[in-house]
Scaffold this motif. Structure first.
Motif, mmCIF file in Angstrom:
data_model
loop_
_atom_site.group_PDB
_atom_site.id
_atom_site.type_symbol
_atom_site.label_atom_id
_atom_site.label_comp_id
_atom_site.label_asym_id
_atom_site.label_seq_id
_atom_site.Cartn_x
_atom_site.Cartn_y
_atom_site.Cartn_z
ATOM 1 N N UNK A 208 0.828 -1.215 0.000
ATOM 2 C CA UNK A 208 0.000 0.000 0.000
ATOM 3 C C UNK A 208 0.860 1.263 0.000
ATOM 4 N N UNK A 209 1.964 1.251 0.734
ATOM 5 C CA UNK A 209 2.870 2.397 0.721
ATOM 6 C C UNK A 209 3.469 2.636 -0.651
ATOM 7 N N UNK A 210 3.881 1.560 -1.320
ATOM 8 C CA UNK A 210 4.410 1.699 -2.682
ATOM 9 C C UNK A 210 3.363 2.200 -3.654
ATOM 10 N N UNK B 189 12.419 0.252 -3.032
ATOM 11 C CA UNK B 189 12.085 0.720 -1.688
ATOM 12 C C UNK B 189 11.928 2.231 -1.756
ATOM 13 N N UNK B 190 10.739 2.719 -1.353
ATOM 14 C CA UNK B 190 10.457 4.148 -1.375
ATOM 15 C C UNK B 190 10.163 4.634 0.042
ATOM 16 N N UNK B 191 10.117 5.929 0.197
ATOM 17 C CA UNK B 191 9.775 6.528 1.490
ATOM 18 C C UNK B 191 8.368 6.107 1.897
ATOM 19 N N UNK B 192 7.438 6.070 0.948
ATOM 20 C CA UNK B 192 6.058 5.694 1.258
ATOM 21 C C UNK B 192 5.966 4.240 1.713
ATOM 22 N N UNK B 193 6.753 3.349 1.119
ATOM 23 C CA UNK B 193 6.703 1.949 1.549
ATOM 24 C C UNK B 193 7.314 1.776 2.939
ATOM 25 N N UNK B 194 8.314 2.569 3.289
ATOM 26 C CA UNK B 194 8.881 2.525 4.641
ATOM 27 C C UNK B 194 7.865 3.041 5.655
ATOM 28 N N UNK C 31 5.338 0.366 6.158
ATOM 29 C CA UNK C 31 5.897 -0.694 6.990
ATOM 30 C C UNK C 31 5.837 -0.322 8.472
ATOM 31 N N UNK C 32 6.176 0.914 8.794
ATOM 32 C CA UNK C 32 6.141 1.377 10.184
ATOM 33 C C UNK C 32 4.707 1.398 10.703
ATOM 34 N N UNK C 33 3.780 1.873 9.890
ATOM 35 C CA UNK C 33 2.375 1.918 10.310
ATOM 36 C C UNK C 33 1.833 0.511 10.534
ATOM 37 N N UNK C 34 2.209 -0.433 9.686
ATOM 38 C CA UNK C 34 1.731 -1.803 9.868
ATOM 39 C C UNK C 34 2.312 -2.426 11.135
ATOM 40 N N UNK C 35 3.556 -2.104 11.491
ATOM 41 C CA UNK C 35 4.137 -2.600 12.732
ATOM 42 C C UNK C 35 3.428 -2.015 13.947
#
Length: 83
Positions: A19-21, A65-70, A73-77
């Protein structure tokens, strides 16, 4: 994490990355949000092809790997922590 399922963590993180990507790709042309699509791509430039005569197998791997995908990832954690 007592009793939490590791598959749930894996699926949540995978969903966050995807979703971030996707959000990063959508905002690539928007002037204020173009930074979300900034990132690095790595993998094979040319796919590896194995020709067995009857069967041809092609292997290629490219990860971006983009800023949005990172951020995803943080939001999902964080979401997993509160489950």
């Amino acid at each position: 994490a007592g009793g939490k399922n590791s598959w749930a963590l894996f699926l949540l993180m995978l969903a966050g990355i995807v979703l971030g990507g996707f959000i990063g790709t959508l905002t690539a042309d928007m002037p204020g949000f173009a930074w979300l699509n900034y990132g690095q791509s790595f993998g094979f430039d040319n796919p590896i092809v194995l020709n067995l005569g009857i069967l041809v197998i092609t292997f290629a791997l490219n990860i971006k790997i983009t800023i949005a995908s990172i951020i995803g990832l943080v939001i999902s954690a964080i979401i997993y922590r509160f489950l």
